[in-house]
Design an enzyme around this catalytic site. Structure first.
Site: not given
Length: 260
Positions: A52, A77, A91, A156, A182
């Site tokens: 987000h 996240r 990576d 969620e 959510d």
């Protein structure tokens, strides 16, 4: 140059060693200054949120570097459960990844596969060119990388809650993180994270995770609710975000001193 380089222990190892729930904050601003302030404040972990927040791969790298001098463990996240993105985030040096919106065991298995090199998984080999191995300064990175990583998947949605047992049974899922916002929306209760039905669904998932022997966390900005979830047995939680603290305290000051 110091050699070899030893990577920090992953979040699942930190949880295993912890004597209390691990408490953290979101880093959503993209500011390396804010990230350092949060990481140096004394929290156990921080979430660099690529879902987000307006983060490029370069932003993720900058934030990981900004918090690396402090004890707070960074988790990153992703915006989506995608094999290519997981490879890139790994990576970049993201050792602890959180995957949003995992609704089934099959989706969890795909995330696990993306985390690991063959034959266990499908992660692409490019560590010699990447921060993950500190450009080959980590000895035997290719054969030991899995030991340095942790995977958290998010439960969620009402569908994920229904499938929680199957998700928790997936080998390679180290932890689940419950997102009440959510979840509430998927239950037709958008904006009502503390609705009794939502809280019941969260607590039921916490109980299932404990029964399965998996670590479980939850997001809760209401501090009383956060404490209740910790009392219910969660292993880790997020209780605030850099942007929300700045916004709320700025508005409170303006209300106190600038209103007529």
């Amino acid at each position: 140059m110091p050699f070899p380089v030893e990577l920090p222990k992953p979040f699942n190892a930190q949880l295993a060693d912890a004597s209390r729930p691990q408490v953290g904050m979101w880093i959503s601003s993209g500011s390396s200054v804010a990230a350092e302030i949060v990481a140096s404040a004394g929290f156990d972990w921080v979430l660099v949120d690529g879902e987000h927040s307006p983060y490029s791969l370069e932003t993720i790298t900058t934030l990981l570097r900004a918090v690396s001098a402090y004890d707070a463990t960074p988790m990153v996240r992703l915006p989506v459960n995608d094999t290519v993105l997981i490879k890139q985030y790994l990576d970049l040096g993201g050792q602890n990844l959180m995957i949003p919106m995992v609704d089934s065991a099959q989706e969890a298995e795909a995330a696990v596969a993306a985390m690991h090199y063959p034959p266990r998984g499908v992660r692409g080999v490019g560590s010699a060119l990447a921060r993950s191995s500190r450009w080959n300064a980590v000895p035997n990175y290719l054969t030991t990388a899995s030991e340095t990583l942790s995977l958290t998947v998010q439960i969620e949605s009402a569908e994920a809650v229904k499938n929680a047992d199957e998700i928790l049974a997936v080998d390679g899922v180290d932890a689940v993180f419950i997102g009440p916002s959510d979840l509430a929306a998927s239950m037709g209760l958008i904006g009502q994270q503390q609705h009794p039905d939502v809280v019941d669904a969260v607590n039921a998932t916490i109980a299932k995770a404990k029964e399965a022997g998996k670590f479980v966390g939850v997001n809760a900005f209401n501090l009383d609710q956060a404490q209740a979830y910790m009392d219910a047995g969660v292993d880790f939680t997020l209780i605030a975000a850099d942007v929300s603290l700045l916004a709320n305290h700025s508005r409170a000051l303006a209300e106190k001193f600038c209103s007529e």
